[in-house]
Design a protein around this motif. Structure first.
Motif, PDB file in Angstrom:
ATOM      1  N   PRO A  27       0.779  -1.094  -0.120  1.00 59.18           N
ATOM      2  CA  PRO A  27      -0.014   0.059   0.051  1.00 59.18           C
ATOM      3  C   PRO A  27       0.828   1.140  -0.036  1.00 59.18           C
ATOM      4  N   LEU A  28       2.084   1.220   0.532  1.00 58.35           N
ATOM      5  CA  LEU A  28       2.953   2.543   0.600  1.00 58.35           C
ATOM      6  C   LEU A  28       3.366   2.740  -0.808  1.00 58.35           C
ATOM      7  N   LEU A  29       3.715   1.600  -1.402  1.00 59.93           N
ATOM      8  CA  LEU A  29       4.276   1.837  -2.925  1.00 59.93           C
ATOM      9  C   LEU A  29       3.231   2.625  -3.873  1.00 59.93           C
ATOM     10  N   LEU A  30       1.826   2.192  -3.559  1.00 55.76           N
ATOM     11  CA  LEU A  30       0.867   2.811  -4.295  1.00 55.76           C
ATOM     12  C   LEU A  30       0.768   4.456  -4.092  1.00 55.76           C
ATOM     13  N   HIS A  31       0.877   4.511  -2.672  1.00 54.32           N
ATOM     14  CA  HIS A  31       1.009   5.992  -2.110  1.00 54.32           C
ATOM     15  C   HIS A  31       2.008   6.975  -2.748  1.00 54.32           C
ATOM     16  N   TYR A  32       3.349   6.285  -2.971  1.00 53.21           N
ATOM     17  CA  TYR A  32       4.284   6.913  -3.565  1.00 53.21           C
ATOM     18  C   TYR A  32       4.357   7.146  -5.396  1.00 53.21           C
ATOM     19  N   LYS A  33       3.376   6.526  -5.773  1.00 51.52           N
ATOM     20  CA  LYS A  33       3.250   6.374  -7.307  1.00 51.52           C
ATOM     21  C   LYS A  33       3.114   7.858  -7.902  1.00 51.52           C
ATOM     22  N   SER A  34       2.317   8.776  -7.211  1.00 51.21           N
ATOM     23  CA  SER A  34       2.157  10.007  -8.049  1.00 51.21           C
ATOM     24  C   SER A  34       3.263  10.832  -7.895  1.00 51.21           C
ATOM     25  N   LYS A  35       4.449  10.383  -6.986  1.00 54.59           N
ATOM     26  CA  LYS A  35       5.693  11.449  -7.059  1.00 54.59           C
ATOM     27  C   LYS A  35       6.845  10.671  -7.749  1.00 54.59           C
ATOM     28  N   HIS A  51       9.522  -5.143  -6.068  1.00 51.93           N
ATOM     29  CA  HIS A  51       9.402  -3.820  -6.599  1.00 51.93           C
ATOM     30  C   HIS A  51      10.675  -2.888  -6.297  1.00 51.93           C
ATOM     31  N   SER A  52      10.675  -1.747  -7.302  1.00 51.40           N
ATOM     32  CA  SER A  52      11.931  -0.938  -6.860  1.00 51.40           C
ATOM     33  C   SER A  52      10.996   0.633  -7.096  1.00 51.40           C
ATOM     34  N   ILE A  53      11.817   1.570  -6.224  1.00 53.76           N
ATOM     35  CA  ILE A  53      11.290   2.906  -6.328  1.00 53.76           C
ATOM     36  C   ILE A  53      12.525   3.684  -6.922  1.00 53.76           C
ATOM     37  N   LYS A  54      12.107   4.467  -7.830  1.00 51.38           N
ATOM     38  CA  LYS A  54      13.104   5.436  -8.388  1.00 51.38           C
ATOM     39  C   LYS A  54      13.000   6.995  -7.887  1.00 51.38           C
ATOM     40  N   LEU A  55      13.984   7.500  -7.446  1.00 50.41           N
ATOM     41  CA  LEU A  55      13.796   8.953  -7.034  1.00 50.41           C
ATOM     42  C   LEU A  55      14.838   9.902  -7.506  1.00 50.41           C
ATOM     43  N   GLY A  56      14.523  10.910  -7.935  1.00 56.30           N
ATOM     44  CA  GLY A  56      15.607  12.099  -7.959  1.00 56.30           C
ATOM     45  C   GLY A  56      15.932  11.880  -9.648  1.00 56.30           C
ATOM     46  N   SER A  57      16.760  12.901  -9.923  1.00 57.86           N
ATOM     47  CA  SER A  57      17.384  12.758 -11.351  1.00 57.86           C
ATOM     48  C   SER A  57      18.566  13.377 -11.408  1.00 57.86           C
ATOM     49  N   GLY A  58      19.337  13.192 -10.490  1.00 61.52           N
ATOM     50  CA  GLY A  58      20.700  13.759 -10.492  1.00 61.52           C
ATOM     51  C   GLY A  58      21.596  12.843 -11.161  1.00 61.52           C
ATOM     52  N   ASP A  59      23.034  13.136 -11.322  1.00 65.87           N
ATOM     53  CA  ASP A  59      23.988  12.389 -12.066  1.00 65.87           C
ATOM     54  C   ASP A  59      24.432  11.332 -11.382  1.00 65.87           C
ATOM     55  N   PHE A  60      24.737  11.478  -9.992  1.00 68.23           N
ATOM     56  CA  PHE A  60      25.161  10.455  -8.991  1.00 68.23           C
ATOM     57  C   PHE A  60      24.198   9.411  -8.851  1.00 68.23           C
ATOM     58  N   LYS A  61      24.466   8.114  -9.055  1.00 61.71           N
ATOM     59  CA  LYS A  61      23.449   7.081  -8.756  1.00 61.71           C
ATOM     60  C   LYS A  61      23.638   6.210  -7.755  1.00 61.71           C
TER      61      LYS A  61
END
Length: 377
Positions: A27-35, A51-61
């Protein structure tokens, strides 16, 4: 805002205790889906989604994963606390998301998490499958690694309450490891960076949990995921969530994992020259197995021998979706140099366990009397 207030504000309150099965995080993953970007990266051996969660857009991964061992859930809780922080609209969170791209697998071993077992459904330790890659879960992990091409990896675990930070009467609340890259434990450039980042975290944490920070054994094993990634010249850090005094639910430890992650992201922005020297990493006390959950000193075992010590360790069992801690006798001998999270002195008198004075290894402790005093756990 100080770190304790920050943590309290972003703590994921509905994740609590030691048992974190897949049904609690979906359920938490669904909550984050919008962002954030949520992706199914594979399935477990029993077909559960990973599941994986992808956050951010910077160059350092940065690539992070938790619950590779299904019964090691503290860092999973801390990861969701950290994600909540990054979901906030604070300037600090925005800076992190701008500078970094972060890929998180919050639960790599959902079958083991559901059963509360270290291994997966096939009774395979996923952290010993890095070379064979025989299990679906590990193949999913390596696919993300290959596709994402991280600059830094974080391998997140729990460790048992038996560990001390060095030889002192100090439990290891958090332990770190820069895995070895080869059998000679060479300090490669990747390993050096991970050592320096660990040292920076440890120095800052020591102000909060002084002398409770340990350094995990760096014996090389290429079957381990961290050793494999380090050998591939990708800096890798292993973080072990350990035992805070009387915190068997690991809620206090969880907070310090959250603090560690904040310290880490801040220190990555530093230049190598401004990070601590490698020697600071080696100054962290090495983990020792010196603790028992309960230690009873100076117990009279019989009239023929001197007093000995009785060590009791909790066995964790999943009962009705809750973890029950079952105390059992694990050693009866002279345990000088060992410590107890709770320690009692029998002063040379006999003790009774379950109304019985005959003590045996493996005995479950339902009731403990030292003299006339009943001991509660």
């Amino acid at each position: 805002m100080d770190l304790r207030t920050l943590y309290s504000k972003h703590k994921q309150e509905d994740l609590f205790g030691r048992y974190i099965p897949p049904e609690k995080i979906e359920p938490l993953l669904l909550h984050y889906k919008s962002k954030f970007e949520i992706e199914v990266i594979g399935t477990s051996e029993e077909g559960k989604k990973i599941h994986s969660i992808k956050l951010g857009s910077g160059d350092f991964k940065i690539f992070m994963w938790s619950q590779m061992h299904g019964n090691e859930s503290t860092t999973t809780k801390a990861l969701f606390d950290f994600i909540n922080y990054l979901k906030s609209d604070t300037e600090e969170a925005k800076i992190i998301l701008d500078k970094f791209s972060i890929k998180i697998i919050p639960m790599l071993n959902p079958d083991g998490a559901e059963r509360y077992t270290r291994e997966n459904a096939n009774k395979i330790d996923l952290n010993r499958d890095a070379q064979n890659r025989s299990q679906l879960e590990i193949r999913a992990l390596f696919k993300v690694f290959d596709d994402f091409k991280p600059n830094l990896c974080l391998n997140l675990h729990d460790q048992r309450s038996i560990f001390s930070a060095g030889k002192k009467n100090k439990s290891a609340i958090i332990s770190f490891l820069s895995p070895s890259a080869d059998e000679n434990k060479t300090i490669t450039p990747a390993r050096q960076l991970s050592m320096q980042l660990i040292a920076n975290m440890a120095i800052k944490l020591d102000k909060q949990i002084t002398e409770h920070i340990g350094r995990y054994d760096d014996e090389f094993n290429l079957n381990c995921v961290g050793d494999t990634f380090q050998s591939m010249e990708v800096p890798t850090i292993l973080i072990e969530a350990g035992h805070f005094p009387e915190d068997y639910q690991r809620e206090n430890t969880r907070e310090y994992i959250f603090h560690s992650l904040l310290y880490l992201f801040n220190s990555i922005n530093l230049t190598k020259d401004s990070l601590p020297e490698v020697s600071a990493y080696f100054s962290i006390p090495e983990n020792k197995k010196l603790f028992y959950d309960i230690l009873i000193k100076n117990v009279k075992i019989s009239n023929k021998i001197e007093s000995l010590d009785v060590a009791i360790q909790y066995e964790e069992q999943l009962v009705n979706k809750k973890i029950v801690f079952i105390p059992k006798i694990v050693r009866i001998e002279d345990l000088n140099g060992f410590y107890g999270h709770k320690t009692f002195d029998a002063l040379g008198e006999k003790i009774q366990i379950n109304n019985d004075e005959s003590l045996k290894i493996g005995m479950r402790v339902n009731e403990l009397l030292i003299g006339e005093k009943k001991i509660s756990f």
